[in-house]
Design a protein around this motif. Sequence first.
Motif, PDB file in Angstrom:
ATOM      1  N   SER A  60       0.866  -1.188   0.000  1.00 54.26           N
ATOM      2  CA  SER A  60       0.000   0.000   0.000  1.00 54.26           C
ATOM      3  C   SER A  60       0.898   1.232   0.000  1.00 54.26           C
ATOM      4  O   SER A  60       1.746   1.370   0.884  1.00 54.26           O
ATOM      5  N   VAL A  61       0.724   2.095  -0.988  1.00 49.76           N
ATOM      6  CA  VAL A  61       1.541   3.316  -1.046  1.00 49.76           C
ATOM      7  C   VAL A  61       0.743   4.454  -0.412  1.00 49.76           C
ATOM      8  O   VAL A  61      -0.329   4.813  -0.903  1.00 49.76           O
ATOM      9  N   ILE A  62       1.261   4.982   0.682  1.00 51.19           N
ATOM     10  CA  ILE A  62       0.536   6.039   1.401  1.00 51.19           C
ATOM     11  C   ILE A  62       1.151   7.396   1.062  1.00 51.19           C
ATOM     12  O   ILE A  62       2.353   7.604   1.226  1.00 51.19           O
ATOM     13  N   VAL A  63       0.300   8.297   0.582  1.00 51.54           N
ATOM     14  CA  VAL A  63       0.771   9.637   0.212  1.00 51.54           C
ATOM     15  C   VAL A  63       0.096  10.658   1.127  1.00 51.54           C
ATOM     16  O   VAL A  63      -1.054  11.029   0.902  1.00 51.54           O
ATOM     17  N   PRO A  64       0.783  11.085   2.184  1.00 49.97           N
ATOM     18  CA  PRO A  64       0.181  12.113   3.030  1.00 49.97           C
ATOM     19  C   PRO A  64       0.297  13.473   2.335  1.00 49.97           C
ATOM     20  O   PRO A  64       1.345  13.791   1.769  1.00 49.97           O
ATOM     21  N   ALA A  65      -0.777  14.235   2.328  1.00 49.37           N
ATOM     22  CA  ALA A  65      -0.738  15.505   1.578  1.00 49.37           C
ATOM     23  C   ALA A  65      -1.342  16.639   2.402  1.00 49.37           C
ATOM     24  O   ALA A  65      -2.377  16.458   3.041  1.00 49.37           O
ATOM     25  N   TYR A  66      -0.666  17.755   2.352  1.00 49.58           N
ATOM     26  CA  TYR A  66      -1.212  18.943   3.007  1.00 49.58           C
ATOM     27  C   TYR A  66      -0.925  20.135   2.100  1.00 49.58           C
ATOM     28  O   TYR A  66       0.235  20.447   1.829  1.00 49.58           O
ATOM     29  N   ASN A  67      -1.963  20.751   1.600  1.00 48.43           N
ATOM     30  CA  ASN A  67      -1.835  21.878   0.657  1.00 48.43           C
ATOM     31  C   ASN A  67      -0.915  21.518  -0.517  1.00 48.43           C
ATOM     32  O   ASN A  67       0.070  22.197  -0.777  1.00 48.43           O
ATOM     33  N   ALA A  74       0.383  15.158 -10.430  1.00 50.39           N
ATOM     34  CA  ALA A  74       1.579  14.556 -11.046  1.00 50.39           C
ATOM     35  C   ALA A  74       2.122  13.440 -10.174  1.00 50.39           C
ATOM     36  O   ALA A  74       2.601  12.415 -10.676  1.00 50.39           O
ATOM     37  N   SER A  75       2.032  13.653  -8.872  1.00 53.93           N
ATOM     38  CA  SER A  75       2.554  12.647  -7.960  1.00 53.93           C
ATOM     39  C   SER A  75       1.783  11.323  -8.105  1.00 53.93           C
ATOM     40  O   SER A  75       2.394  10.247  -8.191  1.00 53.93           O
ATOM     41  N   ILE A  76       0.447  11.418  -8.157  1.00 50.76           N
ATOM     42  CA  ILE A  76      -0.353  10.188  -8.310  1.00 50.76           C
ATOM     43  C   ILE A  76      -0.126   9.564  -9.685  1.00 50.76           C
ATOM     44  O   ILE A  76      -0.018   8.351  -9.820  1.00 50.76           O
ATOM     45  N   LEU A  86       1.066  -5.284  -7.978  1.00 54.94           N
ATOM     46  CA  LEU A  86       0.199  -5.494  -6.827  1.00 54.94           C
ATOM     47  C   LEU A  86       0.355  -4.388  -5.788  1.00 54.94           C
ATOM     48  O   LEU A  86       1.109  -4.531  -4.821  1.00 54.94           O
ATOM     49  N   TYR A  87      -0.319  -3.300  -5.990  1.00 56.08           N
ATOM     50  CA  TYR A  87      -0.261  -2.224  -5.001  1.00 56.08           C
ATOM     51  C   TYR A  87      -1.529  -1.387  -5.063  1.00 56.08           C
ATOM     52  O   TYR A  87      -2.327  -1.515  -5.994  1.00 56.08           O
ATOM     53  N   GLU A  88      -1.729  -0.594  -4.030  1.00 57.36           N
ATOM     54  CA  GLU A  88      -2.850   0.354  -4.003  1.00 57.36           C
ATOM     55  C   GLU A  88      -2.280   1.712  -3.599  1.00 57.36           C
ATOM     56  O   GLU A  88      -1.207   1.783  -2.986  1.00 57.36           O
ATOM     57  N   ILE A  89      -2.992   2.765  -3.946  1.00 60.05           N
ATOM     58  CA  ILE A  89      -2.543   4.113  -3.596  1.00 60.05           C
ATOM     59  C   ILE A  89      -3.542   4.703  -2.613  1.00 60.05           C
ATOM     60  O   ILE A  89      -4.748   4.684  -2.862  1.00 60.05           O
ATOM     61  N   ILE A  90      -3.026   5.203  -1.509  1.00 58.21           N
ATOM     62  CA  ILE A  90      -3.901   5.837  -0.523  1.00 58.21           C
ATOM     63  C   ILE A  90      -3.420   7.270  -0.313  1.00 58.21           C
ATOM     64  O   ILE A  90      -2.306   7.495   0.182  1.00 58.21           O
ATOM     65  N   VAL A  91      -4.232   8.219  -0.718  1.00 56.27           N
ATOM     66  CA  VAL A  91      -3.874   9.629  -0.519  1.00 56.27           C
ATOM     67  C   VAL A  91      -4.605  10.096   0.735  1.00 56.27           C
ATOM     68  O   VAL A  91      -5.816   9.932   0.848  1.00 56.27           O
ATOM     69  N   VAL A  92      -3.842  10.640   1.669  1.00 55.12           N
ATOM     70  CA  VAL A  92      -4.477  11.140   2.898  1.00 55.12           C
ATOM     71  C   VAL A  92      -4.349  12.657   2.914  1.00 55.12           C
ATOM     72  O   VAL A  92      -3.245  13.201   3.053  1.00 55.12           O
ATOM     73  N   ASP A  93      -5.464  13.330   2.708  1.00 60.48           N
ATOM     74  CA  ASP A  93      -5.466  14.795   2.748  1.00 60.48           C
ATOM     75  C   ASP A  93      -5.661  15.222   4.206  1.00 60.48           C
ATOM     76  O   ASP A  93      -6.732  15.049   4.781  1.00 60.48           O
ATOM     77  N   ASP A  94      -4.590  15.774   4.761  1.00 56.58           N
ATOM     78  CA  ASP A  94      -4.601  16.090   6.193  1.00 56.58           C
ATOM     79  C   ASP A  94      -5.220  17.468   6.458  1.00 56.58           C
ATOM     80  O   ASP A  94      -4.580  18.367   7.005  1.00 56.58           O
ATOM     81  N   GLY A  95      -6.472  17.641   6.031  1.00 56.23           N
ATOM     82  CA  GLY A  95      -7.175  18.907   6.277  1.00 56.23           C
ATOM     83  C   GLY A  95      -6.579  20.081   5.518  1.00 56.23           C
ATOM     84  O   GLY A  95      -6.449  21.187   6.072  1.00 56.23           O
ATOM     85  N   ILE A 166       4.191   1.720   2.059  1.00 55.01           N
ATOM     86  CA  ILE A 166       5.271   2.637   1.697  1.00 55.01           C
ATOM     87  C   ILE A 166       4.856   4.030   2.103  1.00 55.01           C
ATOM     88  O   ILE A 166       3.716   4.437   1.842  1.00 55.01           O
ATOM     89  N   CYS A 167       5.749   4.744   2.782  1.00 58.01           N
ATOM     90  CA  CYS A 167       5.444   6.141   3.079  1.00 58.01           C
ATOM     91  C   CYS A 167       6.235   6.987   2.094  1.00 58.01           C
ATOM     92  O   CYS A 167       7.349   6.619   1.714  1.00 58.01           O
ATOM     93  N   MET A 168       5.639   8.040   1.655  1.00 54.39           N
ATOM     94  CA  MET A 168       6.369   8.936   0.744  1.00 54.39           C
ATOM     95  C   MET A 168       5.833  10.361   0.872  1.00 54.39           C
ATOM     96  O   MET A 168       4.832  10.580   1.557  1.00 54.39           O
ATOM     97  N   ASP A 169       6.512  11.290   0.238  1.00 52.17           N
ATOM     98  CA  ASP A 169       6.053  12.682   0.248  1.00 52.17           C
ATOM     99  C   ASP A 169       5.258  12.953  -1.022  1.00 52.17           C
ATOM    100  O   ASP A 169       5.558  12.386  -2.078  1.00 52.17           O
TER     101      ASP A 169
END
Lengths: 467, 370
Positions: A60-67, A74-76, A86-95, A166-169
Amino acid sequence: MMDAYKTFFEYVGIFFIIYLIGYASFLFLSVAVGSSALYQTKRRNRLKNELLGDYYVPVSVIVPAYNEEVTIEASIRSLLALDYKLYEIIVVDDGSRDNTSAIVQEVFQMHHVNRPIQRKVPCQPEEAVYEAYNQKVPITLIRKKNGGKADALNMGINASKYPYFICMDADSVLQHDSLEKIVRPVLEEGNVVAVGGAVRPANGTKIENGRVVSYHMPNKVLPCMQVLEYDRSFLAARILFDKFNGSIIISGAFGLFKKSVVADAGGYDANTMGEDMELVVKLHVFCREHNLPYRIRYATDAICWTQAPEFLRDLRKQRKRWHIGLYQSMKNHRRIFANTKYGLVGFVSYLYFLIYELLSPYIEVFGLFTVVLAFAVDLINVPFMILFFFIYVIYSAVLSLTAFFSRIHTIDLKLTAADVIKAIGLCALEVSCLRLILAWTRATALIGYKKGKQSWGSIERKKIEFK
Amino acid sequence: MKVEIVIYIYGAVCASMIVFNIIYNILLRRREVLSDQRYGRIRVQLEEQFRRIRKQERIGENHLKFLRRKLRRVNILISYERALRVVTKKNPKEEVEAYFLQVEPVILYLAAVYSKREKMQAGYFAYFLSEYAVKKERPIDSMQKVLLVYASKDNLYCRVNALKALYHFGNVENVIAALKIQDDGKIYINQKILTEGLLTFQGDHDALIHRLWEDFSSFSDHTKLAVLNYIRFKTGDYKEEFYEIMTNEKADKELRLSAVRYFGKYIYPPALDHLLEFVLDHDPSRWEYATVAVSSLGRYEGEKVIQALKDAIHSPNWYVRYGAAQALEAHHLQYSELFDIVNGSDRYAREMMIYRLESQAIQAAGGDGT
């Protein structure tokens, strides 16, 4: 009075000789071991000593995002272009206060779902969840209450479906084969709980579909010096620590973790600014406390390209944040220092980070202060001081260049003569000037620091050119 | 004076590093040039040999001599492999086969040479064999014996490549022997690699599975798990054997879970009661069995099954609830049949069921919900 000064300077002199011998030896050892490991990897790949089959560990690729409205699409898209199945993308918009969520929803045609998310690790509540299955892999977007990067990553862990994450920016780009390379240590060894990827400044590099199509040293001086600094300080040192399972940092820009172990250890600590280092130290502590066999590896060929700050203001902000994070992690886990239970992690890694990372800016600033003082009382041999400084600059610069060329040679990048000249010219400047500026920045980082006060770093974002 | 010594040492380190960088750079460039030249020459030679084969002639004695003498050097072997990759792609399969048939003695000779080399070179030769010298139609015994030697080397890649080559040969006994050798505990081979490898076996899978089962008890739990997963992908003929593992309380947990998954793929009515038992077991320490069992129940019919899944969706464990909702979804029940869950008082069960139904609708509509 003069005798007192003399005694003082004598002790200062002895201290700095020991300090510099320690630093020079570490630097030499890390660059020698790092370069040798890179050449060894090149040979291994040339002789096809690698797993060539399609062995896919679900990730699971986790993309934490803020502004991140400027970079998120482009990142996605770059994640969708990865050579992995075999992976999934999870974008977390932190408010976010901008249109990050709206852009992701619109571009990837996402649909609102009432998805229940378990709480394996603590995090702020979700406000809305969106899903899309019309792309190469499933994409999930979670909009949540603001809680910082660590909190966003915890939400990603909770929502992830696969055993590794996976954590990434959000402003980084993964190289096309990076997932395949970062999971390889998991296939090669049984007890791998985390793998660090290699983070490289993307300034000056043209990347198409996750592939480097042209590589040059950046045009601007500051990112150019960071390229050299990354190779010397991060690449070489991390390879050395990897040799004895002593890595205590995996960059937040690209790392792979075993979800079950991270969840059992409590996930990311939302009260620290250096959540990446904090998590890795926590994993060491957790595994050793519970007598779990474990390995934390570093994959030199799993590459993530990131934008290095182009302005000194941004670079100083970034380094201040790193230094506060380092201070928090070292303080939180101070019991591992010189504790036999933690083996070389407590004796070598912690000691190195304590002296040559956490305390080094204070030691260096103190060193400068004593030079000025010695000059004022006429107790310094100026020609010798200049010679010593000159040797120090040359020594560090040569080792920087060795690490830099080792990397370039081993990944078959071609440099132009201008790039080589730029690297040779700027390495001395980096060691003599930038290092001092950053030492001052880090020395003053803790001024005004308040425990528990967390925020996302705000560095000027540039649109990622993803083709 | 002492400080000066330190400075001299630093100076010497700097000088040696500079010299190292310069020399390495020169060597690297030279090696690239030499490698390209070598590749070009070997390619010309290979093309010439293929022309002879096309004219129904034997390949030249000089070429065989060249291969025997020069390919002992790994750099030349790399160039040969590079040229071979290009040339074999351009020529018909029969001609490629004819070429390999004639160079086989040389390859056998080299296999013996490289089996004594340091592990990286041995690993490379195992890769070479797995890519080129292995054809099911030419099951040479001596080659397979050499591959067994490669499979016992203390090098992961050497073992994986040797196994890969043996799978291609399709000989059951040699694959069994290699699996036993790799099970010596010296080198860790991920269970996924073993399973994926077995799936590429080019011989009779039924015969292989039969022999694997005969020797099943002699393998470690790690290899047993890979074997069970392989059998699950290949055949539903081992229901009784899997049932025994699933019901054996003393068996390893992962093996039992693999057996539970087997009954999710192949329906076996005698296993149903046991699957239901797993689902209705509320011991929190056995949640993994419940989670896998609910997923397996997605393929079993009957009121008892639906009721067990409806009970399981109220589980305090998130994974069990998720699996139960997925299994209920797989039964294609009418909304009215799920009414008690989606309108029930258990918020967790309700949310999970609604989410699965929504998600199913989005996927059924092509992913974008339209």
